[in-house]
Design a protein around this motif. Structure first.
Motif, PDB file in Angstrom:
ATOM      1  N   ARG B 164       6.895  -5.160   6.588  1.00  0.00           N
ATOM      2  CA  ARG B 164       6.807  -6.303   7.503  1.00  0.00           C
ATOM      3  C   ARG B 164       5.372  -6.822   7.586  1.00  0.00           C
ATOM      4  O   ARG B 164       5.139  -8.018   7.621  1.00  0.00           O
ATOM      5  CB  ARG B 164       7.308  -5.880   8.883  1.00  0.00           C
ATOM      6  CG  ARG B 164       8.660  -6.462   9.246  1.00  0.00           C
ATOM      7  CD  ARG B 164       9.059  -6.030  10.643  1.00  0.00           C
ATOM      8  NE  ARG B 164       9.463  -4.626  10.669  1.00  0.00           N
ATOM      9  CZ  ARG B 164      10.738  -4.210  10.658  1.00  0.00           C
ATOM     10  NH1 ARG B 164      11.688  -5.092  10.625  1.00  0.00           N
ATOM     11  NH2 ARG B 164      11.038  -2.934  10.680  1.00  0.00           N
ATOM     12  N   MET B 169       0.108  -2.200   6.413  1.00  0.00           N
ATOM     13  CA  MET B 169       0.757  -1.063   5.761  1.00  0.00           C
ATOM     14  C   MET B 169      -0.082  -0.549   4.606  1.00  0.00           C
ATOM     15  O   MET B 169      -0.263   0.658   4.442  1.00  0.00           O
ATOM     16  CB  MET B 169       2.148  -1.495   5.258  1.00  0.00           C
ATOM     17  CG  MET B 169       2.938  -0.392   4.564  1.00  0.00           C
ATOM     18  SD  MET B 169       3.278   1.055   5.612  1.00  0.00           S
ATOM     19  CE  MET B 169       4.904   0.642   6.261  1.00  0.00           C
ATOM     20  N   ARG B 172      -2.878   1.584   5.903  1.00  0.00           N
ATOM     21  CA  ARG B 172      -2.434   2.908   6.346  1.00  0.00           C
ATOM     22  C   ARG B 172      -2.141   3.817   5.159  1.00  0.00           C
ATOM     23  O   ARG B 172      -2.556   4.980   5.129  1.00  0.00           O
ATOM     24  CB  ARG B 172      -1.177   2.784   7.213  1.00  0.00           C
ATOM     25  CG  ARG B 172      -1.378   2.078   8.537  1.00  0.00           C
ATOM     26  CD  ARG B 172      -0.057   1.997   9.313  1.00  0.00           C
ATOM     27  NE  ARG B 172       0.410   3.315   9.736  1.00  0.00           N
ATOM     28  CZ  ARG B 172       0.121   3.869  10.899  1.00  0.00           C
ATOM     29  NH1 ARG B 172      -0.638   3.221  11.762  1.00  0.00           N
ATOM     30  NH2 ARG B 172       0.588   5.054  11.206  1.00  0.00           N
ATOM     31  N   LEU B 173      -1.429   3.262   4.185  1.00  0.00           N
ATOM     32  CA  LEU B 173      -1.036   4.074   3.040  1.00  0.00           C
ATOM     33  C   LEU B 173      -2.253   4.494   2.216  1.00  0.00           C
ATOM     34  O   LEU B 173      -2.340   5.639   1.758  1.00  0.00           O
ATOM     35  CB  LEU B 173      -0.045   3.294   2.158  1.00  0.00           C
ATOM     36  CG  LEU B 173       1.326   3.023   2.786  1.00  0.00           C
ATOM     37  CD1 LEU B 173       2.233   2.287   1.812  1.00  0.00           C
ATOM     38  CD2 LEU B 173       1.986   4.322   3.240  1.00  0.00           C
TER      39      LEU B 173
END
Lengths: 183, 183
Positions: B164, B169, B172-173
């Motif tokens: 989303r 994201m 974070r990854l």
DNA sequence: GATAGTTGCGGAGCGGTGCTCCACTTGTCA
DNA sequence: TGACAAGTGGAGCACCGCTCCGCAACTATC
């Protein structure tokens, strides 16, 4: 009565051929071809599965249910981190069964209208319980979210698909990822 | 003389429109549409770029060269791990510029016949030097390979695309992944 | 069994795709 | 200015996803 016998038979035939075709050519296999291989008109295929996604859904739902059950059976394992890793491994392997499928998995996760959403959410929540248990045991960093974890594993599965030695690459990547997840 | 002036102009027009189309619709954008938008016949497009891959190649080569230069400029940085992470971030962001492109990157890495292979290898080797430097400084685990690293980052970029909030994201990854890479 | 009626079937057809081929136009150099 | 190679453009082929509807086939009833 409900459904006629021949309709039921065609449904099963189509599903079986679709499974084979998707495994062989990825998720954008020709649906005309699926119908042809099932010995059925293209109209019949679309009658049973109005969209390509409906077809994928039927195939993936069993996948999801299996993963959910697997996660639930692992909830009583002694080694919480090992249990999580085992499940993630199976999640990744399941995603790789059909090329292009990981994308559908993530799309289903995102789209709440999707008919897949329900079974996908059930699977994710079972996985989340596994994650939380490992976190409670101090084996996984607390700030890791379930969404992040699924995205991570899907990404690794996808990347492994592209590599020369998928299984080996997946193993290496999963190991590295698990290291990043531990406190 | 070599090439006629109008041919050169059409080449550039096509390239520009292709860049826009790929950014908008992903790597399977309609080539007919690219030709249309460039005000040129479909035959002309195929004359200049015999395959879709040739078009992608032209677009990606500059990407690769930029990444290689970036990696080289980071070779003198003090913080080797931070330099590596910065470069990986740019690699991922570059992959995400066109939806579906990460797959092409990995395919090019794999296929030694590809015309992309050369510039891709040059980029990878520049990245590998960055990796080895961080490993020599004890900042990254010694057993991590460059191939693994590129696959990892491509996978994360791919997974982030589906999320989303892609940028968040990805962040974070990448952070999680870096944790897994450190000793 | 025969029949009525609903359910399901098949494929023609529409608008799109990637890609090829070649009659024709156009730029270039003498 | 002309000859001619270089470049163009789009018709055409085989495919795609998907829709629509006349017709065939199955089934419940008599």
């Amino acid at each position: 009565m409900s459904t006629r016998a021949d309709a039921r038979r065609n449904y099963d035939l189509l599903l079986a051929e679709a499974r084979a075709a998707f495994a062989e050519h990825g998720t954008d296999a020709s649906l005309r071809d699926v119908a042809r291989r099932a010995g059925v008109g293209i109209g019949t295929l679309y009658r049973h599965f109005p969209t390509r996604e409906a077809l994928l859904e039927a195939l993936m739902r069993s996948n999801f249910d299996g993963l959910r059950e697997h996660a639930e059976s692992l909830l009583t394992a002694d080694d919480t981190a090992a249990a999580l890793q085992e499940w993630l491994g199976r999640l990744a392997a399941g995603s790789m069964a059909y090329r292009g499928l990981p994308e559908s998995v993530l799309a289903a996760l995102r789209d709440e209208q999707s008919q897949l959403h329900e079974s996908c959410v059930a699977m994710r929540e079972a996985g989340a319980r596994l994650l939380h248990r490992a976190q409670a045991a101090g084996r996984i960093r607390a700030e890791v979210t379930a969404d992040e974890l699924l995205a991570l594993v899907s990404g690794l599965a996808w990347a492994s698909e592209q590599a020369r030695h998928p299984a080996e690459m997946l193993d290496r990547l999963l190991t590295t990822a698990m290291r990043g997840l531990t406190p």
